[in-house]
Design an enzyme around this catalytic site. Structure first.
Site, short mmCIF file in Angstrom:
data_model
loop_
_atom_site.label_atom_id
_atom_site.label_comp_id
_atom_site.label_asym_id
_atom_site.label_seq_id
_atom_site.Cartn_x
_atom_site.Cartn_y
_atom_site.Cartn_z
N GLY A 280 9.07 -56.10 3.18
CA GLY A 280 8.64 -56.35 4.56
C GLY A 280 7.97 -55.11 5.09
O GLY A 280 6.74 -54.95 5.08
N CYS A 349 15.00 -50.79 33.04
CA CYS A 349 16.10 -50.15 33.77
C CYS A 349 17.33 -49.97 32.90
O CYS A 349 18.38 -50.59 33.13
CB CYS A 349 16.39 -50.95 35.01
SG CYS A 349 14.98 -50.93 36.11
N TYR A 378 8.84 -54.75 12.35
CA TYR A 378 9.97 -54.82 13.28
C TYR A 378 9.58 -54.28 14.65
O TYR A 378 10.35 -53.60 15.31
CB TYR A 378 11.20 -54.09 12.69
CG TYR A 378 11.54 -54.59 11.30
CD1 TYR A 378 12.01 -55.88 11.12
CD2 TYR A 378 11.33 -53.80 10.16
CE1 TYR A 378 12.29 -56.37 9.85
CE2 TYR A 378 11.62 -54.28 8.90
CZ TYR A 378 12.10 -55.56 8.75
OH TYR A 378 12.36 -56.04 7.49
N1 LLP Z 1 14.93 -59.51 2.25
C1 LLP Z 1 16.02 -59.71 3.01
C2 LLP Z 1 17.00 -60.70 2.60
C3 LLP Z 1 16.17 -58.97 4.19
O1 LLP Z 1 17.25 -59.16 4.96
C4 LLP Z 1 15.20 -58.01 4.58
C5 LLP Z 1 15.32 -57.22 5.78
C6 LLP Z 1 14.08 -57.85 3.73
C7 LLP Z 1 13.98 -58.61 2.57
C8 LLP Z 1 12.98 -56.90 4.04
O2 LLP Z 1 13.39 -55.58 4.09
P1 LLP Z 1 12.29 -54.43 4.25
O3 LLP Z 1 11.44 -54.44 3.00
O4 LLP Z 1 11.48 -54.72 5.46
O5 LLP Z 1 13.08 -53.20 4.39
N2 LLP Z 1 14.95 -54.25 12.20
C9 LLP Z 1 15.25 -53.21 11.24
C10 LLP Z 1 15.11 -53.69 9.81
C11 LLP Z 1 15.93 -54.93 9.51
C12 LLP Z 1 15.78 -55.42 8.09
C13 LLP Z 1 16.44 -56.73 7.91
N3 LLP Z 1 16.30 -57.33 6.62
C14 LLP Z 1 14.36 -52.00 11.54
O6 LLP Z 1 13.56 -52.05 12.47
O7 LLP Z 1 14.46 -50.97 10.88
#
Ligand code: LLP
Length: 433
Positions: A280, A349, A378
């Site tokens: 992601g 706020c 994100y």
């Molecule tokens: N696959 C699964 C099952 C996941 O839960 C996630 C992310 C991904 C793939 C992708 O992960 P990435 O490649 O993006 O690291 N909101 C948080 C990140 C939450 C990630 C949740 N799951 C932030 O802003 O750092």
């Protein structure tokens, strides 16, 4: 592509477009994504895996929770990516973006019957099953609809990803996946159940991994499980290795995709499985920024407090994870300009609506525009309308062109969704006696 956001003649550009032009056309706050950077990251990811894993069938399912813009998904789909979805809503959005259903995997811990039905009817590639009750539910819905669901068991390998506690998912105490020790029993149950066909295993140990060692630990455990299942006579044809690879937020050097791919090759390359990946952040994080205008500057105890028109309702990451986002003023500051320890805060706020404290920044004045970098993942997806703040628009840039891919929400949009019951006057009467 290298960094899509650079200064040319002292003006911040997104690819070939001055960010000031976008701001003039669309206003602030505004999310800006570079199509070239996203395509470049996708190609890098894919090429590194292909090089390290010759002869392996490889699929990349973009974790669309990172960025669910139809335009971004449409771009990635055209490049050959699929989608990792975690809700019926994301499934519908992926399909609306033109993602072929056979490139969609469905992750997430709480798939409801309606969501399972929608995925079965769409004919997705596979469900990543997170628990035994969920396996039973998928089997029941598939049987009811006269279908067979391909399932991968998402296992929890009890590996610490050494990332922020709120985004670690592979430790025993985390809510994700099936305890790896239970996986053989759950596989046997899946074989016995009608309606589901166990096709493989999945793992995702967390996000923002800055080291490949935890991946090695998780993939070694997964490979052992594949061998154990095969020794029992089961056919395990697919592995979904998840996402999680870090990006640089403040000049760090996260692992190269090639280093990650080498770990995959070393641990799972000889299993003969089709390999799926769910990146992601890595594909979109550094490809986006959030431009915001300074409303006021006031004196704080240790330096200026710069108050901007974007808040935690737009970019939640600093409030939620103490995340660092680089600041890029639209006008490039001269190297000799003194830096002042500045707080940058939003209008919401809450004290949590603080993007940074004591950051050395050039002097900033009301009406100046700055951008928060690395906001492509994100960012917009985690926005809310808290404090009556409509969702900010999203813009996609490619070369010298840009397009608004989601217009700014209006207050009218927000109010139009509200309903006032016709008995409200009575309720008020009761309240006040
Ligand atoms: N696959 C699964 C099952 C996941 O839960 C996630 C992310 C991904 C793939 C992708 O992960 P990435 O490649 O993006 O690291 N909101 C948080 C990140 C939450 C990630 C949740 N799951 C932030 O802003 O750092």
């Amino acid at each position: 592509m290298t960094d899509p956001f650079t200064y040319r003649g002292g003006a911040l550009h997104a690819e070939d477009v001055p960010v000031a032009d976008i701001v003039a056309a669309v206003g602030t706050p505004v999310w800006i994504y570079s199509a070239g950077a996203i395509a470049g990251e996708y190609r890098t990811y894919r090429a590194a895996l292909a090089a390290a894993l010759p002869g392996c069938e490889i699929g990349i399912c973009f974790a669309m929770k990172a960025n669910a813009s139809l335009a971004v998904l449409g771009l990635l789909g055209r490049l050959g990516a699929g989608a990792d979805v975690v809700s019926g809503g994301e499934l519908a959005i992926a399909l609306a973006a033109g993602m072929p259903p056979e490139r969609v995997v469905f992750s997430g811990v709480a798939k409801t019957a309606a969501e399972i039905d929608a995925a079965l009817e769409a004919g997705i590639h596979q469900f990543n099953v997170e628990s035994e009750p969920e396996l039973e539910a998928i089997a029941a819905r598939a049987t009811a609809l006269g279908r067979r669901a391909r399932v991968a068991l998402r296992v929890n390998p009890d590996v610490d990803a050494h990332t922020h506690a709120k985004i670690a998912t592979g430790r025993k105490q985390d809510k994700f996946g099936i305890d790896i020790a239970r996986a053989p029993a759950v596989w046997r149950r899946a074989v016995a159940l009608g309606g589901v066909e166990p096709v493989g295993l999945a793992v995702h140990i967390g996000s923002m991994l800055t080291d490949v060692a935890p991946y090695r630990a998780a993939f070694v455990a997964l490979a052992e499980l594949v061998r154990a299942l095969r020794a029992e006579g089961h056919s395990v044809g697919r592995l979904d290795l998840g996402g999680g690879l870090a990006i640089a937020y403040r000049g760090e050097a996260p692992p190269a995709v090639a280093d990650y791919a080498a770990v995959v090759a070393e641990t799972a390359g000889d299993l003969g499985c089709a390999l799926l990946f769910e990146p992601g952040r890595r594909l979109v994080g550094n490809a986006g920024l959030l431009a915001t205008r300074i409303v006021y500057v006031k004196d704080g105890t240790d330096g200026p407090i710069v108050i901007v028109d974007a808040g935690m309702n737009e970019l939640l990451r600093p409030a939620l994870y103490d995340a660092w986002h680089e600041v890029l003023p639209l006008r490039e500051p001269a190297a000799a300009t003194p830096r002042l320890p500045s707080d940058v805060v939003g209008p919401v706020c809450e004290s949590a609506d603080t993007f940074m404290r004591g950051r050395p920044l050039p002097p900033l004045a009301p009406a100046d525009v700055i951008a928060f970098a690395s906001a492509g993942a994100y960012g917009a997806v985690m926005s809310s309308t808290y404090n009556g703040r409509p969702l900010a628009p999203e813009v996609l840039v490619a070369g010298a062109r840009f397009a608004v891919v989601r217009p700014r929400q209006t207050i009218e949009d927000l109010v139009a969704r509200e309903r006032v019951p016709d008995w409200l006057a009575d309720a008020a009467g009761q309240e006040t006696g």
